[in-house]
Design a protein around this motif. Sequence first.
Motif, PDB file in Angstrom:
ATOM      1  N   ALA A 281       0.822  -1.213   0.000  1.00 23.70           N
ATOM      2  CA  ALA A 281       0.000   0.000   0.000  1.00 23.70           C
ATOM      3  C   ALA A 281       0.854   1.261   0.000  1.00 23.70           C
ATOM      4  CB  ALA A 281      -0.936  -0.007   1.199  1.00 23.70           C
ATOM      5  N   LEU A 282       2.022   1.202   0.610  1.00 26.31           N
ATOM      6  CA  LEU A 282       2.920   2.356   0.602  1.00 26.31           C
ATOM      7  C   LEU A 282       3.572   2.556  -0.761  1.00 26.31           C
ATOM      8  CD1 LEU A 282       4.693   1.917   4.053  1.00 26.31           C
ATOM      9  CD2 LEU A 282       3.086   3.717   3.404  1.00 26.31           C
ATOM     10  N   THR A 283       3.888   1.453  -1.433  1.00 30.40           N
ATOM     11  CA  THR A 283       4.587   1.512  -2.718  1.00 30.40           C
ATOM     12  C   THR A 283       3.652   1.849  -3.875  1.00 30.40           C
ATOM     13  OG1 THR A 283       6.177  -0.122  -1.907  1.00 30.40           O
ATOM     14  CG2 THR A 283       6.104   0.228  -4.287  1.00 30.40           C
ATOM     15  N   ALA A 284       2.484   1.239  -3.896  1.00 23.27           N
ATOM     16  CA  ALA A 284       1.529   1.455  -5.000  1.00 23.27           C
ATOM     17  C   ALA A 284       0.124   1.653  -4.429  1.00 23.27           C
ATOM     18  CB  ALA A 284       1.574   0.281  -5.971  1.00 23.27           C
ATOM     19  N   PRO A 285      -0.142   2.808  -3.813  1.00 25.21           N
ATOM     20  CA  PRO A 285      -1.429   3.021  -3.149  1.00 25.21           C
ATOM     21  C   PRO A 285      -2.640   3.066  -4.075  1.00 25.21           C
ATOM     22  CG  PRO A 285      -0.154   5.048  -3.176  1.00 25.21           C
ATOM     23  CD  PRO A 285       0.751   3.955  -3.681  1.00 25.21           C
ATOM     24  N   ASP A 286      -2.425   3.222  -5.374  1.00 21.80           N
ATOM     25  CA  ASP A 286      -3.565   3.188  -6.287  1.00 21.80           C
ATOM     26  C   ASP A 286      -3.888   1.772  -6.752  1.00 21.80           C
ATOM     27  OD1 ASP A 286      -1.161   3.254  -7.738  1.00 21.80           O
ATOM     28  OD2 ASP A 286      -2.157   4.014  -9.523  1.00 21.80           O
ATOM     29  N   VAL A 287      -3.104   0.778  -6.296  1.00 23.69           N
ATOM     30  CA  VAL A 287      -3.353  -0.621  -6.629  1.00 23.69           C
ATOM     31  C   VAL A 287      -3.687  -1.425  -5.367  1.00 23.69           C
ATOM     32  CG1 VAL A 287      -2.359  -2.731  -7.631  1.00 23.69           C
ATOM     33  CG2 VAL A 287      -1.803  -0.500  -8.617  1.00 23.69           C
ATOM     34  N   PHE A 288      -3.007  -1.122  -4.258  1.00 20.81           N
ATOM     35  CA  PHE A 288      -3.160  -1.899  -3.023  1.00 20.81           C
ATOM     36  C   PHE A 288      -3.698  -1.038  -1.883  1.00 20.81           C
ATOM     37  CE2 PHE A 288       0.412  -3.683  -5.386  1.00 20.81           C
ATOM     38  CZ  PHE A 288       0.069  -5.024  -5.461  1.00 20.81           C
ATOM     39  N   THR A 289      -4.338  -1.701  -0.936  1.00 21.17           N
ATOM     40  CA  THR A 289      -4.760  -1.072   0.306  1.00 21.17           C
ATOM     41  C   THR A 289      -4.665  -2.122   1.404  1.00 21.17           C
ATOM     42  OG1 THR A 289      -6.475   0.307   1.323  1.00 21.17           O
ATOM     43  CG2 THR A 289      -7.236  -1.610   0.082  1.00 21.17           C
ATOM     44  N   GLN A 290      -5.001  -1.725   2.611  1.00 19.36           N
ATOM     45  CA  GLN A 290      -5.056  -2.677   3.707  1.00 19.36           C
ATOM     46  C   GLN A 290      -6.500  -2.781   4.165  1.00 19.36           C
ATOM     47  OE1 GLN A 290      -1.565  -0.838   5.837  1.00 19.36           O
ATOM     48  NE2 GLN A 290      -1.211  -3.004   6.286  1.00 19.36           N
ATOM     49  N   ASP A 291      -6.928  -4.009   4.468  1.00 16.92           N
ATOM     50  CA  ASP A 291      -8.302  -4.223   4.899  1.00 16.92           C
ATOM     51  C   ASP A 291      -8.470  -3.810   6.360  1.00 16.92           C
ATOM     52  OD1 ASP A 291      -7.303  -6.349   6.438  1.00 16.92           O
ATOM     53  OD2 ASP A 291      -8.073  -7.890   5.092  1.00 16.92           O
ATOM     54  N   ASP A 292      -9.644  -4.020   6.903  1.00 12.76           N
ATOM     55  CA  ASP A 292      -9.942  -3.613   8.277  1.00 12.76           C
ATOM     56  C   ASP A 292      -9.063  -4.307   9.313  1.00 12.76           C
ATOM     57  OD1 ASP A 292     -11.896  -1.901   7.350  1.00 12.76           O
ATOM     58  OD2 ASP A 292     -13.524  -3.340   7.660  1.00 12.76           O
ATOM     59  N   ASP A 293      -8.516  -5.459   8.961  1.00 13.97           N
ATOM     60  CA  ASP A 293      -7.637  -6.191   9.866  1.00 13.97           C
ATOM     61  C   ASP A 293      -6.170  -5.846   9.642  1.00 13.97           C
ATOM     62  OD1 ASP A 293      -9.742  -7.581  11.145  1.00 13.97           O
ATOM     63  OD2 ASP A 293      -9.833  -8.989   9.470  1.00 13.97           O
ATOM     64  N   GLY A 294      -5.886  -4.964   8.683  1.00 11.64           N
ATOM     65  CA  GLY A 294      -4.520  -4.525   8.422  1.00 11.64           C
ATOM     66  C   GLY A 294      -3.764  -5.342   7.390  1.00 11.64           C
ATOM     67  N   PHE A 295      -4.427  -6.289   6.751  1.00 11.08           N
ATOM     68  CA  PHE A 295      -3.765  -7.123   5.749  1.00 11.08           C
ATOM     69  C   PHE A 295      -3.908  -6.507   4.362  1.00 11.08           C
ATOM     70  CE2 PHE A 295      -4.788 -10.074   9.185  1.00 11.08           C
ATOM     71  CZ  PHE A 295      -3.514 -10.548   9.448  1.00 11.08           C
ATOM     72  N   GLY A 296      -2.909  -6.749   3.520  1.00 10.39           N
ATOM     73  CA  GLY A 296      -2.912  -6.198   2.173  1.00 10.39           C
ATOM     74  C   GLY A 296      -3.997  -6.795   1.316  1.00 10.39           C
ATOM     75  N   THR A 297      -4.527  -5.968   0.443  1.00 12.51           N
ATOM     76  CA  THR A 297      -5.526  -6.417  -0.514  1.00 12.51           C
ATOM     77  C   THR A 297      -5.403  -5.572  -1.781  1.00 12.51           C
ATOM     78  OG1 THR A 297      -7.883  -6.908  -0.821  1.00 12.51           O
ATOM     79  CG2 THR A 297      -7.351  -4.925   0.397  1.00 12.51           C
ATOM     80  N   VAL A 298      -5.797  -6.150  -2.891  1.00 14.05           N
ATOM     81  CA  VAL A 298      -5.800  -5.425  -4.159  1.00 14.05           C
ATOM     82  C   VAL A 298      -7.113  -4.650  -4.239  1.00 14.05           C
ATOM     83  CG1 VAL A 298      -5.689  -5.645  -6.673  1.00 14.05           C
ATOM     84  CG2 VAL A 298      -4.404  -7.234  -5.239  1.00 14.05           C
ATOM     85  N   LEU A 299      -7.017  -3.386  -4.605  1.00 12.72           N
ATOM     86  CA  LEU A 299      -8.222  -2.571  -4.736  1.00 12.72           C
ATOM     87  C   LEU A 299      -9.145  -3.147  -5.802  1.00 12.72           C
ATOM     88  CD1 LEU A 299      -6.604   0.972  -4.561  1.00 12.72           C
ATOM     89  CD2 LEU A 299      -8.216   0.007  -2.917  1.00 12.72           C
ATOM     90  N   PRO A 300     -10.457  -3.083  -5.594  1.00 14.56           N
ATOM     91  CA  PRO A 300     -11.403  -3.583  -6.601  1.00 14.56           C
ATOM     92  C   PRO A 300     -11.151  -2.927  -7.959  1.00 14.56           C
ATOM     93  CG  PRO A 300     -12.545  -3.002  -4.571  1.00 14.56           C
ATOM     94  CD  PRO A 300     -11.131  -2.515  -4.427  1.00 14.56           C
ATOM     95  N   GLY A 301     -11.118  -3.755  -8.985  1.00 17.58           N
ATOM     96  CA  GLY A 301     -10.900  -3.265 -10.343  1.00 17.58           C
ATOM     97  C   GLY A 301      -9.443  -3.047 -10.693  1.00 17.58           C
ATOM     98  N   ARG A 302      -8.534  -3.312  -9.755  1.00 22.95           N
ATOM     99  CA  ARG A 302      -7.101  -3.104  -9.999  1.00 22.95           C
ATOM    100  C   ARG A 302      -6.319  -4.416 -10.066  1.00 22.95           C
ATOM    101  NH1 ARG A 302      -5.531   1.925 -11.580  1.00 22.95           N
ATOM    102  NH2 ARG A 302      -7.013   3.402 -10.734  1.00 22.95           N
ATOM    103  N   GLU A 303      -7.018  -5.533 -10.218  1.00 18.53           N
ATOM    104  CA  GLU A 303      -6.363  -6.829 -10.297  1.00 18.53           C
ATOM    105  C   GLU A 303      -5.405  -6.926 -11.481  1.00 18.53           C
ATOM    106  OE1 GLU A 303      -9.693  -6.413 -10.086  1.00 18.53           O
ATOM    107  OE2 GLU A 303     -10.133  -7.130  -8.066  1.00 18.53           O
ATOM    108  N   ASP A 304      -5.546  -5.988 -12.431  1.00 19.46           N
ATOM    109  CA  ASP A 304      -4.649  -5.962 -13.588  1.00 19.46           C
ATOM    110  C   ASP A 304      -3.502  -4.965 -13.384  1.00 19.46           C
ATOM    111  OD1 ASP A 304      -5.940  -3.533 -13.790  1.00 19.46           O
ATOM    112  OD2 ASP A 304      -6.550  -3.803 -15.870  1.00 19.46           O
ATOM    113  N   GLY A 305      -3.430  -4.386 -12.204  1.00 24.96           N
ATOM    114  CA  GLY A 305      -2.364  -3.433 -11.899  1.00 24.96           C
ATOM    115  C   GLY A 305      -2.665  -2.020 -12.323  1.00 24.96           C
TER     116      GLY A 305
END
Length: 64
Positions: A17-41
């Motif tokens: 999330a720090l490196t590519a915040p427009d692709v990744f975020t952290q969920d409510d538990d603090g784990f990384g997740t790919v933002l919806p619609g960004r599975e292609d980067g």
Amino acid sequence: MRISIDSDTCIGAGQCALTAPDVFTQDDDGFGTVLPGREDGGGNPLAREASRSCPVQAITVTDA
């Protein structure tokens, strides 16, 4: 490009999330997740860098 995060491996370091915040975020538990619609980067070259920066290699980037 196709991006996925292994939720069993992720430790929630947040480097993705720090490196590519427009692709990744952290969920409510603090784990990384790919933002919806960004599975292609979303055309972001930092998606690969985020994969390399993951301390537990939980991110997989493959060419489509």
